[in-house]
Motif scaffolding. Structure first.
Motif, PDB file in Angstrom:
ATOM      1  N   VAL A   1       0.831  -1.216   0.000  1.00 27.22           N
ATOM      2  CA  VAL A   1       0.000   0.000   0.000  1.00 27.22           C
ATOM      3  C   VAL A   1       0.860   1.258   0.000  1.00 27.22           C
ATOM      4  O   VAL A   1       0.400   2.332   0.394  1.00 27.22           O
ATOM      5  N   SER A   2       2.082   1.132  -0.453  1.00 27.77           N
ATOM      6  CA  SER A   2       3.011   2.264  -0.397  1.00 27.77           C
ATOM      7  C   SER A   2       2.555   3.441  -1.256  1.00 27.77           C
ATOM      8  O   SER A   2       2.849   4.601  -0.941  1.00 27.77           O
TER       9      SER A   2
ATOM     10  N   THR B   1      -1.163  10.078   0.686  1.00 31.20           N
ATOM     11  CA  THR B   1      -2.534  10.586   0.527  1.00 31.20           C
ATOM     12  C   THR B   1      -3.511   9.999   1.543  1.00 31.20           C
ATOM     13  O   THR B   1      -4.605  10.534   1.712  1.00 31.20           O
ATOM     14  N   MET B   2      -3.130   8.932   2.223  1.00 30.15           N
ATOM     15  CA  MET B   2      -4.026   8.276   3.173  1.00 30.15           C
ATOM     16  C   MET B   2      -3.761   8.761   4.603  1.00 30.15           C
ATOM     17  O   MET B   2      -2.661   8.574   5.122  1.00 30.15           O
ATOM     18  N   PRO B   3      -4.759   9.397   5.240  1.00 24.19           N
ATOM     19  CA  PRO B   3      -4.580   9.791   6.639  1.00 24.19           C
ATOM     20  C   PRO B   3      -4.351   8.556   7.513  1.00 24.19           C
ATOM     21  O   PRO B   3      -4.950   7.506   7.290  1.00 24.19           O
ATOM     22  N   ASP B   4      -3.480   8.694   8.503  1.00 15.54           N
ATOM     23  CA  ASP B   4      -3.184   7.570   9.413  1.00 15.54           C
ATOM     24  C   ASP B   4      -2.745   6.317   8.651  1.00 15.54           C
ATOM     25  O   ASP B   4      -3.171   5.195   8.954  1.00 15.54           O
TER      26      ASP B   4
END
Length: 336
Positions: A218-219, A224-227
């Motif tokens: 998921v790098s 862009t992904m919070p947490d």
């Protein structure tokens, strides 16, 4: 654990301080068969197989009093599925399959130390010491489906250790050993995974590898992904059944059960016998292993991103308790 075994174990792990073990001994030429329970103590098992992480087979004499051997088998020596269905109900087909099966081979491995026991018929399997499976990967990184396939064996490039497990026998599969199982007939097996002081470092290393694999997958969403780090832990738990937070709580539970026992150990009690219970030396051994792994956990960058504000005790405080307990028992655990 007798005095000689304790010194051997402590010397082994003192040599690993600061570098959790990443490799074990290569695949042995054969697997030892332990025949008589009366002449084989837990200390023998600990020193000969559990600590060095090598396999062995226990004879059916070790399980002759098990209820499963008395009730789960027909007079003809076959699995008694009718008995199981009557006594354990509808979940039976999902738990005990009457069909012969072959598990996925070298892809089958356990983080903990697994035990394998069969009620009725022989099984043949091929375990590989940790790291040996890397030589079996194809160009895509995959492992072979069946290491006993003719095209695989005919290559003469790889040696697979094979063991035939007769009815009632137990197989000790060391931590991290890839293996496959082939049941020659209808069979019922009992499998038990066991995390202990000897393979605790292996478990922690496995979890770090699992998280790394998730992070790589998921790098592309990292920025862009919070947490993002929290989500990686969530994904890791869904894949492995445990994440860093739960691993800490596991260490905490075991530590809190061992610490009161350490405080009760007196100088005269360290010379314990070879009983099967948790004696003073095994208590000290477990505490030292938990402390070593926890010391690695608290400095891990990914663990430091875990919210530990509500943990009780805090990881650093628990580590200090373990270290203080070890300081008071150091002359006992490391004496020559």
């Amino acid at each position: 654990m007798d005095r000689e075994t304790r010194v051997f174990a402590e010397s082994y792990f003192r040599g690993l301080r600061g570098r959790l073990p990443s490799k074990v001994c290569p695949t042995p030429d054969r697997v030892d068969f332990i025949e008589k329970p009366d002449s084989f103590s837990y200390t023998d098992f600990f020193k000969g197989y559990l600590l060095p992480n090598v396999p062995c087979v226990f004879s059916s004499a070790f399980t002759e009093d098990w209820g499963s051997r008395k009730h789960w088998v027909t007079p003809g020596g076959k699995p008694d599925f009718d008995y199981l269905l009557q006594n354990y109900g509808t979940p039976l087909p999902r738990t005990y399959s009457p069909c012969p099966c072959t598990s996925r081979p070298t892809g089958s491995t356990s983080t903990g130390t697994p035990w394998m026991w069969t009620t009725t018929v022989s099984s043949t399997w091929g375990p590989l010491a940790p790291g040996q499976e890397e030589a079996l990967r194809d160009s895509h990184g995959g492992l072979p489906y069946d290491v006993t396939a003719p095209e695989f064996l005919d290559s003469h490039l790889h040696r697979v250790l094979e063991v035939t497990q007769e009815a009632g026998e137990m197989v000790f599969v060391p931590s991290g050993w890839h293996h496959q199982v082939h049941n020659l007939e209808d069979t019922i097996s009992i499998n038990h995974n066991w995390i202990n002081g000897c393979n605790l470092a292996n478990t922690w290393r496995f979890l770090q590898q699992e998280l790394c694999a998730v992070q790589q997958e998921v790098s592309e969403w990292r920025d862009t992904m919070p947490d993002w780090h929290h989500h990686c832990q969530v994904i890791m738990k869904s894949c492995s059944g445990i994440n860093f937070e739960e691993f800490y709580h596991f260490l905490k539970v075991i530590a809190e059960r061992r610490l009161p026992l350490v405080k009760k150990i007196g100088p005269g009690e360290v010379q314990c016998g070879e009983g099967s219970g948790l004696g003073p030396q095994h208590t000290i051994f477990d505490i030292s292993r938990i402390a070593e792994v926890l010391a690695s956990v608290v400095v891990n960058p990914d663990f430091q991103r875990v919210d530990t504000s509500k943990f009780s005790p805090r990881p650093e405080d628990l580590l200090q308790q373990l270290q203080e307990a070890l300081a008071t028992t150091e002359p006992l655990s490391c004496a020559p």
